[in-house]
Design an enzyme around this catalytic site. Structure first.
Site, PDB file in Angstrom:
ATOM      1  N   ARG A  40       0.825  -1.216   0.000  1.00 46.35           N
ATOM      2  CA  ARG A  40       0.000   0.000   0.000  1.00 46.35           C
ATOM      3  C   ARG A  40       0.857   1.264   0.000  1.00 46.35           C
ATOM      4  NH1 ARG A  40      -5.265  -0.849   3.902  1.00 46.35           N
ATOM      5  NH2 ARG A  40      -6.308  -2.399   2.586  1.00 46.35           N
ATOM      6  N   LYS A 201     -17.131 -15.378   5.151  1.00 44.34           N
ATOM      7  CA  LYS A 201     -18.464 -14.909   5.536  1.00 44.34           C
ATOM      8  C   LYS A 201     -19.261 -14.358   4.362  1.00 44.34           C
ATOM      9  CE  LYS A 201     -18.095 -12.173   9.049  1.00 44.34           C
ATOM     10  NZ  LYS A 201     -17.450 -11.339  10.087  1.00 44.34           N
ATOM     11  N   GLY A 365      -7.701  -9.086   1.175  1.00 47.71           N
ATOM     12  CA  GLY A 365      -6.451  -9.336   1.892  1.00 47.71           C
ATOM     13  C   GLY A 365      -6.003 -10.781   1.836  1.00 47.71           C
ATOM     14  N   GLY A 388     -13.325  -4.037   2.163  1.00 52.09           N
ATOM     15  CA  GLY A 388     -14.695  -3.528   2.282  1.00 52.09           C
ATOM     16  C   GLY A 388     -15.048  -2.513   1.207  1.00 52.09           C
TER      17      GLY A 388
HETATM   18  P1  ADP Z   1     -10.473 -11.852   1.583  1.00 53.03           P
HETATM   19  O1  ADP Z   1      -9.630 -11.318   2.723  1.00 53.03           O
HETATM   20  O2  ADP Z   1      -9.653 -12.218   0.390  1.00 53.03           O
HETATM   21  O3  ADP Z   1     -11.633 -10.963   1.251  1.00 53.03           O
HETATM   22  P2  ADP Z   1     -12.049 -13.466   3.347  1.00 53.03           P
HETATM   23  O4  ADP Z   1     -11.529 -12.685   4.501  1.00 53.03           O
HETATM   24  O5  ADP Z   1     -13.456 -13.305   2.954  1.00 53.03           O
HETATM   25  O6  ADP Z   1     -11.117 -13.239   2.072  1.00 53.03           O
HETATM   26  O7  ADP Z   1     -11.867 -15.026   3.642  1.00 53.03           O
HETATM   27  C1  ADP Z   1     -10.654 -15.605   3.978  1.00 53.03           C
HETATM   28  C2  ADP Z   1     -10.811 -16.656   5.044  1.00 53.03           C
HETATM   29  O8  ADP Z   1     -11.780 -17.610   4.668  1.00 53.03           O
HETATM   30  C3  ADP Z   1      -9.533 -17.400   5.273  1.00 53.03           C
HETATM   31  O9  ADP Z   1      -9.089 -17.178   6.585  1.00 53.03           O
HETATM   32  C4  ADP Z   1      -9.906 -18.858   5.036  1.00 53.03           C
HETATM   33  O10 ADP Z   1      -9.306 -19.754   5.966  1.00 53.03           O
HETATM   34  C5  ADP Z   1     -11.403 -18.847   5.241  1.00 53.03           C
HETATM   35  N1  ADP Z   1     -12.063 -19.979   4.582  1.00 53.03           N
HETATM   36  C6  ADP Z   1     -12.125 -20.267   3.282  1.00 53.03           C
HETATM   37  N2  ADP Z   1     -12.795 -21.408   3.065  1.00 53.03           N
HETATM   38  C7  ADP Z   1     -13.166 -21.874   4.268  1.00 53.03           C
HETATM   39  C8  ADP Z   1     -13.904 -23.022   4.713  1.00 53.03           C
HETATM   40  N3  ADP Z   1     -14.382 -23.930   3.852  1.00 53.03           N
HETATM   41  N4  ADP Z   1     -14.100 -23.161   6.041  1.00 53.03           N
HETATM   42  C9  ADP Z   1     -13.617 -22.256   6.904  1.00 53.03           C
HETATM   43  N5  ADP Z   1     -12.924 -21.165   6.553  1.00 53.03           N
HETATM   44  C10 ADP Z   1     -12.699 -20.963   5.256  1.00 53.03           C
HETATM   45 MG    MG Z   2      -9.933 -11.332   4.838  1.00 51.34          MG
END
Ligand code: ADP
Ligand code: MG
Length: 407
Positions: A40, A201, A365, A388
């Site tokens: 960043r 989520k 992230g 976000g």
């Molecule tokens: P980003 O930061 O790229 O937006 P998120 O924060 O939404 O991604 O999601 C990342 C998290 O989702 C990771 O910590 C990963 O371990 C978790 N994750 C992915 N698939 C699963 C699953 N099937 N069960 C539990 N956790 C999961």
């Molecule tokens: Mg994340």
């Protein structure tokens, strides 16, 4: 969306309040704090170089972490100033406050081409509530704002919307580039356009999924987000992480995400869009066992990655796409045994980019983490550094801090 640009502003010799996207964690190395990641900071160098060429005095403002209105030693911006100085190859002075006499004095001593890093603005409780008197103080002694805080643009804070009420503002080059790239996804993507959604989520992503459904041709769903869709289709999921019901503590509202997923599936059908959920899953009983299932997940077991057949199915869709956007890993990638799904889709995206067959964009992230762990960000056409803010933009929402930057 047309933004007020650097070129449109009269910057020559001005004192600029540069709103930076430097919300970057720090870690202690041999008793000194360092930023954990300089990505960043890299992205802001072109804007800062431009301002230096215009003989500006540059005063940098950012928040870091969640100090909640108190001074927290490990959340100071000192490591950020040091890292910037190294990357820009230019001195960056640091002051341990962001308003008040100490800051005014430092500003009065600045010469054109000087850079001053202010202290973490979240050390004041006025920041998060967008206190107007506080925002005004942040603007004292400056002529205009150059805004590059895209990852914070969805916030109504003193350092975002607040300062924009008191000084004219233009977009920095980093922010301009994020908006250009994300707008083109919504406005004129090359088809077939595939969106890949994963991660933990569904609540974070549901609005973006709904909006992207109108522009994408196919949505591939993996990660724990897929669990909600699988439940909507009536599959058993054992002890898998699943955000099925969610209580919004602020609003005291109960939300049933499985209902949302069902609704999205129905809407996709009426729009003649394809939503693909995993046909097979890799699961674990939490000890060491790893099994592949095509039916439901039995009690005591957790789905932790997409299975090998789904990896092939998803890769085939990606191979035939002209635009691919991903947010969220396909599995619990932090454990290498459950990283294969994410690696497979990212690899398909990389091949598409390298063979010049399509444009690829990664965002989030954790998605960036897994992409870097097993490759390189240069493997993709673009990276969006916000979480976000990116999702809210793709959901079609107006980001509050952008309002003042629009032509
Ligand atoms: P980003 O930061 O790229 O937006 P998120 O924060 O939404 O991604 O999601 C990342 C998290 O989702 C990771 O910590 C990963 O371990 C978790 N994750 C992915 N698939 C699963 C699953 N099937 N069960 C539990 N956790 C999961
Ligand atoms: Mg994340």
């Amino acid at each position: 969306m047309k933004l007020k640009t650097l070129e449109s502003a009269n910057l020559s010799g001005k004192t600029v309040l540069y709103r930076a996207p430097y919300d970057i964690d720090t870690k202690e190395v041999n008793g000194v704090f360092e930023v954990v990641d300089d990505m960043r900071i890299w992205v802001t160098l072109p804007t800062l170089q431009y301002l230096l060429e215009k003989n500006c005095k540059i005063i940098i403002l950012t928040y870091v972490g969640r100090p909640d209105g108190k001074v927290v030693e490990e959340l100071r911006t000192t490591p950020h100033a040091e890292c910037l100085s190294k990357l820009l190859n230019h001195p960056v002075a640091k002051v341990d406050d962001c308003i008040g006499p100490k800051v005014s004095e430092k500003i009065s001593q600045m010469a054109p081409g000087d850079i001053l890093m202010l202290e973490n603005v979240r050390f004041y409780s006025g920041e998060m509530i967008d206190d107007d008197a506080f925002a005004q103080k942040l603007c004292e002694g400056k002529d205009l704002i150059v805004f590059d805080g895209f990852p914070q643009a969805h916030r109504i804070h003193a350092s975002t919307t607040g300062i924009e009420r008191h000084l004219p503002a233009v977009a920095g080059l980093y922010l301009e580039q994020e908006i250009k790239m994300l707008s083109s996804l919504l406005e004129n993507p090359k088809h077939p356009f595939t969106v890949i959604i994963g991660g933990a989520k569904i609540s974070d992503k549901v609005d973006a999924i709904r909006n992207l459904l109108h522009v994408a041709d196919t949505i591939l769903v993996g990660g724990a987000v897929a669990n909600v869709f699988l439940k909507a289709e009536g599959r058993e999921l054992g002890s898998s992480f699943i955000e099925d019901v969610f209580v919004d503590k602020m609003k005291r509202e109960k939300k049933d995400w499985v209902e949302d997923a069902r609704d999205i599936l129905k809407q996709a059908e009426s729009l003649k869009k394809k939503i693909m959920v995993p046909g097979d899953l890799v699961m674990s009983d939490g000890i060491s066992t790893k099994k592949i299932v095509t039916e439901g997940v039995p009690a005591g077991w957790m789905a932790l990655d997409i299975g090998p057949k789904t990896q092939v199915d998803f890769s085939n869709i990606i191979n035939q796409s002209k635009t691919v956007f991903i947010n969220g890993p396909m599995g619990k990638f932090e454990d290498e045994r459950f990283s294969l799904g994410s690696r497979a889709v990212l690899n398909a995206m990389k091949n598409l980019t390298q063979n010049l067959k399509g444009e690829t964009i990664i965002a989030g992230g954790d998605t960036i983490d897994v992409a870097r762990k097993y490759g390189n960000l240069n493997d993709y056409s673009h990276t969006s550094l916000a979480g976000g803010a990116t999702l809210e933009f793709l959901a079609g929402k107006e980001l509050p801090a952008l309002k003042a930057l629009i032509e």
